[in-house]
Design an enzyme around this catalytic site. Structure first.
Site, mmCIF file in Angstrom:
data_model
loop_
_atom_site.group_PDB
_atom_site.id
_atom_site.type_symbol
_atom_site.label_atom_id
_atom_site.label_comp_id
_atom_site.label_asym_id
_atom_site.label_seq_id
_atom_site.Cartn_x
_atom_site.Cartn_y
_atom_site.Cartn_z
ATOM 1 N N ARG A 116 -5.916 6.499 -7.213
ATOM 2 C CA ARG A 116 -5.712 7.946 -7.102
ATOM 3 C C ARG A 116 -5.863 8.620 -8.462
ATOM 4 O O ARG A 116 -6.540 9.654 -8.581
ATOM 5 C CB ARG A 116 -4.339 8.219 -6.495
ATOM 6 C CG ARG A 116 -4.243 7.720 -5.055
ATOM 7 C CD ARG A 116 -2.826 7.665 -4.539
ATOM 8 N NE ARG A 116 -2.294 9.004 -4.334
ATOM 9 C CZ ARG A 116 -1.108 9.230 -3.789
ATOM 10 N NH1 ARG A 116 -0.345 8.228 -3.388
ATOM 11 N NH2 ARG A 116 -0.676 10.459 -3.635
ATOM 12 N N LEU A 169 0.874 -1.172 0.000
ATOM 13 C CA LEU A 169 0.000 0.000 0.000
ATOM 14 C C LEU A 169 0.908 1.218 0.000
ATOM 15 O O LEU A 169 1.974 1.203 0.624
ATOM 16 C CB LEU A 169 -0.877 0.039 1.261
ATOM 17 C CG LEU A 169 -1.971 -1.014 1.404
ATOM 18 C CD1 LEU A 169 -2.688 -0.844 2.745
ATOM 19 C CD2 LEU A 169 -2.971 -0.939 0.267
ATOM 20 N N ASP A 170 0.492 2.291 -0.686
ATOM 21 C CA ASP A 170 1.238 3.544 -0.625
ATOM 22 C C ASP A 170 1.397 3.960 0.836
ATOM 23 O O ASP A 170 0.534 3.659 1.671
ATOM 24 C CB ASP A 170 0.484 4.670 -1.341
ATOM 25 C CG ASP A 170 0.452 4.511 -2.847
ATOM 26 O OD1 ASP A 170 1.261 3.736 -3.385
ATOM 27 O OD2 ASP A 170 -0.392 5.175 -3.478
ATOM 28 N N MET A 171 2.461 4.660 1.119
ATOM 29 C CA MET A 171 2.717 5.112 2.486
ATOM 30 C C MET A 171 1.521 5.872 3.057
ATOM 31 O O MET A 171 1.166 5.697 4.228
ATOM 32 C CB MET A 171 3.967 5.996 2.533
ATOM 33 C CG MET A 171 4.321 6.443 3.927
ATOM 34 S SD MET A 171 5.907 7.263 4.025
ATOM 35 C CE MET A 171 5.423 8.947 3.814
ATOM 36 N N THR A 174 -1.648 5.596 2.309
ATOM 37 C CA THR A 174 -2.883 4.812 2.337
ATOM 38 C C THR A 174 -2.911 3.947 3.590
ATOM 39 O O THR A 174 -1.909 3.339 3.954
ATOM 40 C CB THR A 174 -2.980 3.919 1.088
ATOM 41 O OG1 THR A 174 -2.929 4.742 -0.081
ATOM 42 C CG2 THR A 174 -4.266 3.115 1.071
#
Length: 192
Positions: free
Chosen positions: A146, A44-46, A48
Protein backbone atom coordinates in the site's frame (compact mmCIF):
# COMPACT_ATOMS: atom_id res chain seq x y z
CA UNK A 1 0.15 -32.70 4.02
CA UNK A 2 -0.23 -30.72 7.23
CA UNK A 3 -1.37 -27.48 5.63
CA UNK A 4 -4.25 -25.75 3.88
CA UNK A 5 -4.51 -22.79 1.54
CA UNK A 6 -7.60 -20.63 1.99
CA UNK A 7 -8.98 -17.61 0.17
CA UNK A 8 -9.85 -14.85 2.64
CA UNK A 9 -12.60 -12.41 1.63
CA UNK A 10 -12.05 -8.67 2.01
CA UNK A 11 -13.39 -7.38 5.32
CA UNK A 12 -12.46 -10.47 7.34
CA UNK A 13 -9.73 -10.40 9.98
CA UNK A 14 -6.87 -12.90 9.82
CA UNK A 15 -6.78 -13.34 13.62
CA UNK A 16 -9.21 -12.35 16.40
CA UNK A 17 -9.46 -8.62 17.06
CA UNK A 18 -10.99 -6.44 19.76
CA UNK A 19 -14.58 -7.10 18.67
CA UNK A 20 -16.10 -10.51 18.14
CA UNK A 21 -15.76 -10.29 14.34
CA UNK A 22 -15.40 -13.32 12.07
CA UNK A 23 -11.74 -14.20 11.45
CA UNK A 24 -9.75 -16.80 9.57
CA UNK A 25 -8.12 -18.32 12.65
CA UNK A 26 -11.42 -19.16 14.38
CA UNK A 27 -12.95 -20.39 11.11
CA UNK A 28 -9.99 -22.73 10.64
CA UNK A 29 -10.26 -24.01 14.24
CA UNK A 30 -13.89 -24.94 13.50
CA UNK A 31 -13.06 -26.48 10.11
CA UNK A 32 -9.99 -28.40 11.34
CA UNK A 33 -10.82 -29.28 14.99
CA UNK A 34 -7.88 -31.70 15.31
CA UNK A 35 -5.33 -29.11 14.12
CA UNK A 36 -2.54 -28.22 16.53
CA UNK A 37 -0.39 -25.10 16.74
CA UNK A 38 -1.20 -21.49 15.87
CA UNK A 39 -2.69 -22.25 12.38
CA UNK A 40 -2.01 -18.77 10.96
CA UNK A 41 1.37 -18.68 9.21
CA UNK A 42 1.09 -15.10 7.89
CA UNK A 43 -1.58 -12.40 7.86
CA UNK A 44 -3.43 -10.28 5.36
CA UNK A 45 -4.86 -6.86 6.24
CA UNK A 46 -8.57 -7.01 6.96
CA UNK A 47 -9.33 -5.10 3.73
CA UNK A 48 -7.13 -7.33 1.55
CA UNK A 49 -8.60 -10.44 -0.06
CA UNK A 50 -6.86 -13.58 -1.25
CA UNK A 51 -4.71 -16.53 -0.32
CA UNK A 52 -3.41 -17.42 3.13
CA UNK A 53 -1.41 -20.43 4.28
CA UNK A 54 -2.74 -22.41 7.23
CA UNK A 55 -0.50 -24.83 9.17
CA UNK A 56 -2.44 -27.74 10.65
CA UNK A 57 0.44 -28.94 12.84
CA UNK A 58 3.08 -27.24 14.96
CA UNK A 59 5.77 -28.91 12.84
CA UNK A 60 4.29 -27.58 9.57
CA UNK A 61 3.94 -24.10 11.12
CA UNK A 62 7.69 -23.98 11.89
CA UNK A 63 8.55 -25.44 8.47
CA UNK A 64 6.51 -22.76 6.67
CA UNK A 65 7.90 -19.99 8.88
CA UNK A 66 11.41 -21.17 7.97
CA UNK A 67 10.55 -21.18 4.25
CA UNK A 68 9.30 -17.57 4.56
CA UNK A 69 12.51 -16.55 6.34
CA UNK A 70 14.61 -18.19 3.61
CA UNK A 71 12.42 -16.54 0.93
CA UNK A 72 11.31 -19.89 -0.50
CA UNK A 73 7.65 -18.80 -0.48
CA UNK A 74 6.67 -16.25 -3.12
CA UNK A 75 3.45 -14.26 -3.25
CA UNK A 76 1.89 -12.31 -6.11
CA UNK A 77 -0.74 -9.66 -5.51
CA UNK A 78 -2.99 -7.92 -8.00
CA UNK A 79 -3.81 -4.27 -7.32
CA UNK A 80 -5.98 -1.79 -9.13
CA UNK A 81 -4.38 1.66 -8.85
CA UNK A 82 -6.12 5.04 -8.99
CA UNK A 83 -4.47 6.21 -12.24
CA UNK A 84 -3.32 4.65 -15.51
CA UNK A 85 0.36 3.78 -16.07
CA UNK A 86 2.35 2.64 -19.11
CA UNK A 87 1.55 -1.03 -19.77
CA UNK A 88 4.66 -3.19 -19.40
CA UNK A 89 6.41 -0.75 -17.05
CA UNK A 90 8.15 -2.66 -14.28
CA UNK A 91 10.78 -2.23 -11.64
CA UNK A 92 11.67 -2.47 -7.98
CA UNK A 93 10.55 -0.19 -5.19
CA UNK A 94 12.95 -0.07 -2.24
CA UNK A 95 11.57 2.21 0.48
CA UNK A 96 12.32 1.35 4.14
CA UNK A 97 9.28 1.42 6.43
CA UNK A 98 8.50 1.95 10.09
CA UNK A 99 5.29 2.48 12.06
CA UNK A 100 3.94 6.02 12.37
CA UNK A 101 3.84 6.12 16.17
CA UNK A 102 1.61 9.23 16.12
CA UNK A 103 -0.94 7.79 13.68
CA UNK A 104 -1.23 4.01 13.94
CA UNK A 105 -1.71 1.79 11.99
CA UNK A 106 -0.08 3.95 9.28
CA UNK A 107 3.46 3.20 8.18
CA UNK A 108 6.07 5.76 7.14
CA UNK A 109 8.97 5.74 4.73
CA UNK A 110 12.03 6.38 6.90
CA UNK A 111 15.44 5.98 5.29
CA UNK A 112 17.22 6.32 8.64
CA UNK A 113 15.13 4.17 11.03
CA UNK A 114 12.90 2.12 8.72
CA UNK A 115 13.28 -1.60 8.05
CA UNK A 116 14.22 -2.58 4.49
CA UNK A 117 11.18 -3.14 2.25
CA UNK A 118 11.32 -4.18 -1.41
CA UNK A 119 8.55 -4.79 -3.94
CA UNK A 120 8.79 -5.75 -7.61
CA UNK A 121 5.96 -4.39 -9.77
CA UNK A 122 4.75 -4.78 -13.35
CA UNK A 123 1.87 -2.92 -15.02
CA UNK A 124 -0.37 -5.53 -16.70
CA UNK A 125 -3.06 -3.35 -18.28
CA UNK A 126 -5.17 -0.24 -17.94
CA UNK A 127 -8.89 -0.56 -17.20
CA UNK A 128 -11.42 2.25 -17.05
CA UNK A 129 -8.77 4.83 -16.13
CA UNK A 130 -6.97 2.58 -13.62
CA UNK A 131 -3.75 0.56 -13.82
CA UNK A 132 -3.86 -3.16 -13.01
CA UNK A 133 -0.50 -3.96 -11.43
CA UNK A 134 1.15 -7.20 -10.38
CA UNK A 135 3.04 -6.79 -7.10
CA UNK A 136 5.66 -9.24 -5.83
CA UNK A 137 6.79 -8.43 -2.29
CA UNK A 138 10.40 -9.42 -1.65
CA UNK A 139 10.06 -8.48 2.03
CA UNK A 140 6.89 -8.58 4.09
CA UNK A 141 6.46 -5.35 6.04
CA UNK A 142 3.12 -4.09 7.35
CA UNK A 143 1.26 -2.13 4.61
CA UNK A 144 4.33 -2.48 2.37
CA UNK A 145 2.42 -2.77 -0.91
CA UNK A 146 0.00 0.00 0.00
CA UNK A 147 2.79 2.46 0.90
CA UNK A 148 5.00 1.48 -2.03
CA UNK A 149 2.14 2.19 -4.44
CA UNK A 150 0.98 5.44 -2.82
CA UNK A 151 4.23 7.12 -1.79
CA UNK A 152 5.69 9.83 -4.04
CA UNK A 153 9.04 7.99 -4.08
CA UNK A 154 7.25 4.75 -5.04
CA UNK A 155 4.61 4.56 -7.78
CA UNK A 156 2.86 7.72 -6.53
CA UNK A 157 -0.41 5.96 -7.44
CA UNK A 158 -2.51 4.67 -4.49
CA UNK A 159 -4.49 1.44 -4.60
CA UNK A 160 -8.18 2.03 -5.28
CA UNK A 161 -10.09 2.08 -2.00
CA UNK A 162 -7.06 2.61 0.24
CA UNK A 163 -8.54 4.76 2.99
CA UNK A 164 -5.16 5.13 4.77
CA UNK A 165 -2.90 6.11 1.87
CA UNK A 166 -5.35 7.07 -0.88
CA UNK A 167 -9.10 7.65 -1.15
CA UNK A 168 -11.86 5.54 0.39
CA UNK A 169 -14.03 3.45 -1.94
CA UNK A 170 -16.31 0.44 -1.64
CA UNK A 171 -13.31 -1.79 -0.93
CA UNK A 172 -9.52 -1.97 -1.12
CA UNK A 173 -8.62 -3.39 -4.54
CA UNK A 174 -5.67 -5.45 -3.32
CA UNK A 175 -5.80 -9.23 -3.75
CA UNK A 176 -3.30 -11.95 -2.79
CA UNK A 177 -3.59 -13.71 -6.14
CA UNK A 178 -1.03 -16.50 -5.92
CA UNK A 179 1.37 -18.18 -3.56
CA UNK A 180 4.20 -20.53 -4.49
CA UNK A 181 5.86 -22.81 -1.96
CA UNK A 182 9.01 -24.12 -3.59
CA UNK A 183 7.49 -26.12 -6.51
CA UNK A 184 3.75 -25.88 -5.63
CA UNK A 185 1.64 -22.94 -6.79
CA UNK A 186 -1.87 -21.92 -5.78
CA UNK A 187 -4.04 -19.18 -7.30
CA UNK A 188 -7.29 -17.49 -6.33
CA UNK A 189 -9.83 -15.67 -8.50
CA UNK A 190 -9.48 -11.89 -8.21
CA UNK A 191 -11.21 -9.65 -5.68
CA UNK A 192 -13.52 -11.90 -3.71
Amino acid sequence: EGMAVVSKPAGMLSVPGKDDQPNVQEAMREHFPSATGPLIVHRLDMDTSGLMLIALTEEKYHELQDLFLRRRIHKVYHALLEHEMPVGQEGDICLPLRPDFNDRPRQLVDKEHGKPAQTHYRVSENRDGHALVELRPITGRTHQLRVHCAHSLGLDNPIVGDRLYGKPAERLMLHAYSITIEDKSFTSPNYE
